[in-house]
Scaffold this motif. Structure first.
Motif, PDB file in Angstrom:
ATOM      1  N   ASP A 292     -49.705   8.561 -14.214  1.00 31.06           N
ATOM      2  CA  ASP A 292     -49.425   8.856 -15.616  1.00 31.06           C
ATOM      3  C   ASP A 292     -50.754   9.064 -16.332  1.00 31.06           C
ATOM      4  O   ASP A 292     -51.829   8.890 -15.748  1.00 31.06           O
ATOM      5  N   MET A 293     -50.664   9.408 -17.603  1.00 33.42           N
ATOM      6  CA  MET A 293     -51.871   9.456 -18.419  1.00 33.42           C
ATOM      7  C   MET A 293     -52.393   8.032 -18.603  1.00 33.42           C
ATOM      8  O   MET A 293     -51.627   7.066 -18.516  1.00 33.42           O
ATOM      9  N   PRO A 294     -53.686   7.866 -18.851  1.00 27.42           N
ATOM     10  CA  PRO A 294     -54.233   6.511 -18.961  1.00 27.42           C
ATOM     11  C   PRO A 294     -53.765   5.810 -20.223  1.00 27.42           C
ATOM     12  O   PRO A 294     -53.408   6.437 -21.226  1.00 27.42           O
ATOM     13  N   THR A 295     -53.768   4.485 -20.161  1.00 27.32           N
ATOM     14  CA  THR A 295     -53.568   3.659 -21.344  1.00 27.32           C
ATOM     15  C   THR A 295     -54.945   3.338 -21.914  1.00 27.32           C
ATOM     16  O   THR A 295     -55.812   2.836 -21.195  1.00 27.32           O
ATOM     17  N   LEU A 296     -55.139   3.622 -23.211  1.00 24.57           N
ATOM     18  CA  LEU A 296     -56.431   3.392 -23.851  1.00 24.57           C
ATOM     19  C   LEU A 296     -56.383   2.150 -24.723  1.00 24.57           C
ATOM     20  O   LEU A 296     -55.372   1.860 -25.363  1.00 24.57           O
ATOM     21  N   SER A 297     -57.492   1.431 -24.728  1.00 21.22           N
ATOM     22  CA  SER A 297     -57.629   0.299 -25.648  1.00 21.22           C
ATOM     23  C   SER A 297     -57.796   0.825 -27.074  1.00 21.22           C
ATOM     24  O   SER A 297     -58.093   1.998 -27.296  1.00 21.22           O
ATOM     25  N   GLU A 298     -57.605  -0.054 -28.053  1.00 18.08           N
ATOM     26  CA  GLU A 298     -57.694   0.361 -29.449  1.00 18.08           C
ATOM     27  C   GLU A 298     -59.068   0.927 -29.802  1.00 18.08           C
ATOM     28  O   GLU A 298     -59.184   1.830 -30.632  1.00 18.08           O
ATOM     29  N   ASP A 299     -60.097   0.418 -29.176  1.00 19.99           N
ATOM     30  CA  ASP A 299     -61.436   0.913 -29.490  1.00 19.99           C
ATOM     31  C   ASP A 299     -61.805   2.176 -28.707  1.00 19.99           C
ATOM     32  O   ASP A 299     -62.890   2.740 -28.878  1.00 19.99           O
ATOM     33  N   GLY A 300     -60.888   2.664 -27.845  1.00 23.52           N
ATOM     34  CA  GLY A 300     -61.125   3.895 -27.097  1.00 23.52           C
ATOM     35  C   GLY A 300     -62.127   3.770 -25.975  1.00 23.52           C
ATOM     36  O   GLY A 300     -62.568   4.786 -25.425  1.00 23.52           O
ATOM     37  N   LEU A 301     -62.458   2.543 -25.578  1.00 26.35           N
ATOM     38  CA  LEU A 301     -63.500   2.337 -24.563  1.00 26.35           C
ATOM     39  C   LEU A 301     -62.956   1.958 -23.188  1.00 26.35           C
ATOM     40  O   LEU A 301     -63.690   2.041 -22.199  1.00 26.35           O
ATOM     41  N   THR A 302     -61.704   1.537 -23.123  1.00 31.79           N
ATOM     42  CA  THR A 302     -61.138   1.087 -21.848  1.00 31.79           C
ATOM     43  C   THR A 302     -59.958   1.974 -21.460  1.00 31.79           C
ATOM     44  O   THR A 302     -59.006   2.127 -22.229  1.00 31.79           O
ATOM     45  N   TYR A 303     -60.050   2.564 -20.265  1.00 34.02           N
ATOM     46  CA  TYR A 303     -58.991   3.418 -19.713  1.00 34.02           C
ATOM     47  C   TYR A 303     -58.363   2.687 -18.521  1.00 34.02           C
ATOM     48  O   TYR A 303     -59.067   2.377 -17.553  1.00 34.02           O
ATOM     49  N   ARG A 304     -57.070   2.431 -18.600  1.00 35.57           N
ATOM     50  CA  ARG A 304     -56.349   1.913 -17.425  1.00 35.57           C
ATOM     51  C   ARG A 304     -55.531   3.061 -16.855  1.00 35.57           C
ATOM     52  O   ARG A 304     -54.654   3.618 -17.521  1.00 35.57           O
TER      53      ARG A 304
ATOM     54  N   MET B 269     -66.893  13.657 -29.270  1.00 36.47           N
ATOM     55  CA  MET B 269     -66.967  12.567 -28.298  1.00 36.47           C
ATOM     56  C   MET B 269     -66.219  11.331 -28.775  1.00 36.47           C
ATOM     57  O   MET B 269     -65.711  10.544 -27.978  1.00 36.47           O
ATOM     58  N   ASP B 270     -66.112  11.190 -30.081  1.00 40.19           N
ATOM     59  CA  ASP B 270     -65.460  10.019 -30.653  1.00 40.19           C
ATOM     60  C   ASP B 270     -63.942  10.163 -30.687  1.00 40.19           C
ATOM     61  O   ASP B 270     -63.231   9.191 -30.931  1.00 40.19           O
ATOM     62  N   ALA B 271     -63.428  11.366 -30.436  1.00 38.28           N
ATOM     63  CA  ALA B 271     -61.990  11.622 -30.538  1.00 38.28           C
ATOM     64  C   ALA B 271     -61.256  11.029 -29.339  1.00 38.28           C
ATOM     65  O   ALA B 271     -61.757  11.050 -28.215  1.00 38.28           O
ATOM     66  N   THR B 272     -60.047  10.515 -29.588  1.00 36.80           N
ATOM     67  CA  THR B 272     -59.252   9.917 -28.510  1.00 36.80           C
ATOM     68  C   THR B 272     -57.899  10.594 -28.327  1.00 36.80           C
ATOM     69  O   THR B 272     -57.166  10.266 -27.398  1.00 36.80           O
ATOM     70  N   THR B 273     -57.529  11.531 -29.197  1.00 34.91           N
ATOM     71  CA  THR B 273     -56.262  12.255 -29.058  1.00 34.91           C
ATOM     72  C   THR B 273     -56.544  13.751 -28.969  1.00 34.91           C
ATOM     73  O   THR B 273     -57.596  14.234 -29.401  1.00 34.91           O
ATOM     74  N   ASP B 274     -55.589  14.508 -28.407  1.00 39.10           N
ATOM     75  CA  ASP B 274     -55.758  15.953 -28.305  1.00 39.10           C
ATOM     76  C   ASP B 274     -55.912  16.587 -29.685  1.00 39.10           C
ATOM     77  O   ASP B 274     -56.694  17.529 -29.865  1.00 39.10           O
ATOM     78  N   GLU B 275     -55.168  16.085 -30.665  1.00 40.78           N
ATOM     79  CA  GLU B 275     -55.241  16.646 -32.012  1.00 40.78           C
ATOM     80  C   GLU B 275     -56.632  16.436 -32.612  1.00 40.78           C
ATOM     81  O   GLU B 275     -57.210  17.347 -33.228  1.00 40.78           O
ATOM     82  N   ALA B 276     -57.171  15.246 -32.425  1.00 41.72           N
ATOM     83  CA  ALA B 276     -58.510  14.956 -32.955  1.00 41.72           C
ATOM     84  C   ALA B 276     -59.569  15.777 -32.226  1.00 41.72           C
ATOM     85  O   ALA B 276     -60.529  16.270 -32.839  1.00 41.72           O
ATOM     86  N   LYS B 277     -59.403  15.968 -30.911  1.00 39.88           N
ATOM     87  CA  LYS B 277     -60.344  16.791 -30.150  1.00 39.88           C
ATOM     88  C   LYS B 277     -60.296  18.241 -30.627  1.00 39.88           C
ATOM     89  O   LYS B 277     -61.320  18.893 -30.777  1.00 39.88           O
ATOM     90  N   LYS B 278     -59.082  18.745 -30.866  1.00 41.45           N
ATOM     91  CA  LYS B 278     -58.931  20.136 -31.305  1.00 41.45           C
ATOM     92  C   LYS B 278     -59.610  20.340 -32.655  1.00 41.45           C
ATOM     93  O   LYS B 278     -60.327  21.336 -32.864  1.00 41.45           O
ATOM     94  N   GLU B 279     -59.423  19.421 -33.568  1.00 39.08           N
ATOM     95  CA  GLU B 279     -60.057  19.521 -34.878  1.00 39.08           C
ATOM     96  C   GLU B 279     -61.581  19.480 -34.745  1.00 39.08           C
ATOM     97  O   GLU B 279     -62.305  20.241 -35.400  1.00 39.08           O
ATOM     98  N   ALA B 280     -62.069  18.595 -33.879  1.00 42.08           N
ATOM     99  CA  ALA B 280     -63.510  18.487 -33.677  1.00 42.08           C
ATOM    100  C   ALA B 280     -64.076  19.745 -33.018  1.00 42.08           C
ATOM    101  O   ALA B 280     -65.187  20.175 -33.338  1.00 42.08           O
ATOM    102  N   TRP B 281     -63.317  20.340 -32.081  1.00 39.04           N
ATOM    103  CA  TRP B 281     -63.770  21.569 -31.446  1.00 39.04           C
ATOM    104  C   TRP B 281     -63.851  22.709 -32.465  1.00 39.04           C
ATOM    105  O   TRP B 281     -64.770  23.529 -32.419  1.00 39.04           O
TER     106      TRP B 281
END
Length: 505
Positions: free
Chosen positions: A78-90, A446-458
């Motif tokens: 599955d897609m990873p589970t991210l911690s609230e701070d965006g630093l830990t990927y399970r 680099m700080d974005a954690t969602t596709d929407e945030a990445k798209k806006e940053a791009w």
């Protein structure tokens, strides 16, 4: 514990195919003419197109690219589970997957493989700098803890970070054992690489989408044959020697189309051509002069000269094509049909003194040279003096490393899975694109954690690229290959793949 069974998969193992595989399996062989002999099958060490093309049948990664070049699960469950701070990927792992040697795929294989990847692969080394720890969470999950947020993580895990059995890992690989739909049987350098169907292959689920979705080894065998000469690939395809011929010249399109034995295949938006500018030394240190280059050029005329027919190219201001998740029109004001008056004003604002603009290109990629010829004419019409330097590709790649030697060089690239992996965005890539506004825009990405945030940053990054003008995007080009009549199920992709493909009957 892993079960040690047969070390090699043999053709005799076909008798043990599952009922699903038997329903689709073929005794046929697919013979694929490639552009040459791969330097290695260790894709971590050498992730070039030819190695990636062959290796993707043998090895698999945790994630892969769908039709929009977004990363989706392959060996991950599955897609990873991210911690609230965006630093830990399970990352959960699929169960029931086997390697070609019969051993079971588990978390130890992932951690061992990714540690090797982070030690020897160029993109893996970048990831290593921000990884705090990589650990197993039981047999079927791994946990990656980062020192700082890193939005391209899944994209970089989708290419070349292949998973090997932990017992087979070495500095220099001597056994090439993966989890893919085909296993390596024999390699005869400069003759062929023979892959055979892996009967215990466990496919991901889902609709087929680029490299994602269901994979089925229909052909009994795939043979990759190195054929460096493009005309020989064309003739071999037409004569029936090859079932697929990669990277054909556009001039061969009609010949293949008119044959009774094969058809041409166009892969849309295989890559993009660009003119990269030197921001470190010389004329184009001044932004106004780089922007004058942007304003002067006519992308349609350059691409038409390079590819002769609009079946083989498209002109689009967005750095990514319309089919991509990353397509955006943000910031593209100076991408037009060429405006010599606007360019002349920018030349005056930049204090242009008539020094020749050194435009470097190569005839080994003929379309680079033709782009350069047309660019020279448009730049001169705008008021530049142009020194068009035509050199071999090896000289160009050597010379571009010295900022004293050039002002613009012409190149091409594929569309990466993550926009921040575009070469030009890297500070040290020839051109040396360094600016405060770029650094801020990339940091936001680099700080974005969602596709929407990445798209806006791009959107922000592309806007900055057009303002800073480290490069000029010329256009998108399509790739031409050839497929023998009677071969079914082939879908064009950047790295051609042959699972789900039926050989001629």
């Amino acid at each position: 514990m892993k079960k040690n069974v047969l070390a090699l998969i043999t053709l005799a193992a076909l008798a043990g195919a599952s009922s699903l595989a038997l329903a689709q399996a073929s005794d046929g062989v697919l013979t694929v003419a490639t552009i040459g002999e791969p330097p290695t099958l260790d894709v971590m060490q050498t992730p070039t197109d030819i190695v990636l093309t062959i290796d993707q049948h043998i090895f698999e990664t945790l994630y892969t690219y769908d039709a929009q070049w977004k990363s989706v699960p392959l060996l991950a469950a599955d897609m990873p589970t991210l911690s609230e701070d965006g630093l830990t990927y399970r990352i959960p792992l699929r169960e029931g997957v086997k390697f070609h040697d019969g051993s079971d795929f588990d978390a130890k294989d992932v951690t061992a493989s990714l540690k090797r990847w982070m030690a020897i692969n160029s993109k893996g080394k970048q990831v290593a700098e921000i990884v705090d720890s990589l650990t197993e969470d039981g047999d079927h999950a791994v946990v990656i803890k980062l020192k700082s947020r890193y939005a391209p993580l899944l994209a970089t895990l989708s290419q070349a970070s292949v998973i090997l059995p932990s017992e087979k890992i070495a500095d220099t690989l001597t056994e090439f054992v993966g989890t893919g739909p085909y296993a390596l049987k024999e390699r005869k350098p400069d003759q062929y690489i023979q892959l055979v169907r892996f009967d215990d292959y466990s496919s991901p689920e889902g609709e087929v989408s680029n490299y994602a979705g269901k994979r089925e080894a229909i052909a009994k065998e795939i043979r990759f044959v190195p054929v460096p000469d493009a005309n020989t690939r064309v003739e071999g395809l037409i004569s029936g020697q090859f079932d697929y011929a990669d990277s054909l010249p556009v001039s061969a399109y009609e010949r293949v189309e008119q044959s009774d034995s094969a058809k041409p295949v166009i892969f849309k938006d295989a890559g993009w051509a660009s003119m990269n500018m030197n921001m470190k030394e010389g004329l184009l240190v001044k932004k106004e002069l780089r922007q004058a280059v942007q304003a002067a050029l006519n992308p349609n005329d350059m691409m038409l000269a390079a590819f002769s027919d609009d079946r083989f190219f498209s002109v689009d201001a967005s750095i990514f094509p319309e089919s991509s998740f990353w397509h955006t029109e943000a910031g593209v004001e100076r991408y037009s049909e060429g405006d010599p008056e606007a360019a002349a004003k920018l030349l005056e604002a930049g204090g242009y003194d008539g020094t020749p603009l050194r435009l470097m290109t190569s005839r080994q990629y003929e379309f680079h040279y033709k782009i350069g010829e047309v660019a020279k004419a448009y730049l001169e019409a705008a008021g530049f003096k142009v020194d068009l330097q035509v050199v071999d590709w090896a000289t160009l790649t050597t010379r571009r490393a010295d900022p004293k030697e050039w002002d613009i060089f012409i190149t091409h690239s594929n569309f990466p899975g993550d926009p921040t992996t575009i070469n030009t965005i890297t500070d040290t890539y020839p051109g040396w694109y360094v600016s405060e506004q770029k650094a801020k825009a990339v940091a936001a990405y680099m700080d974005a954690t969602t596709d929407e945030a990445k798209k806006e940053a791009w959107d922000g990054i592309q806007t900055v690229i057009y303002d800073d003008a480290p490069l000029y995007k010329v256009g998108n080009f399509n790739a031409v290959s050839g497929l023998a009549n009677g071969v079914e199920g082939y879908e064009p992709t950047y790295w051609p793949h042959f699972w789900n493909v039926s050989p001629k009957k």
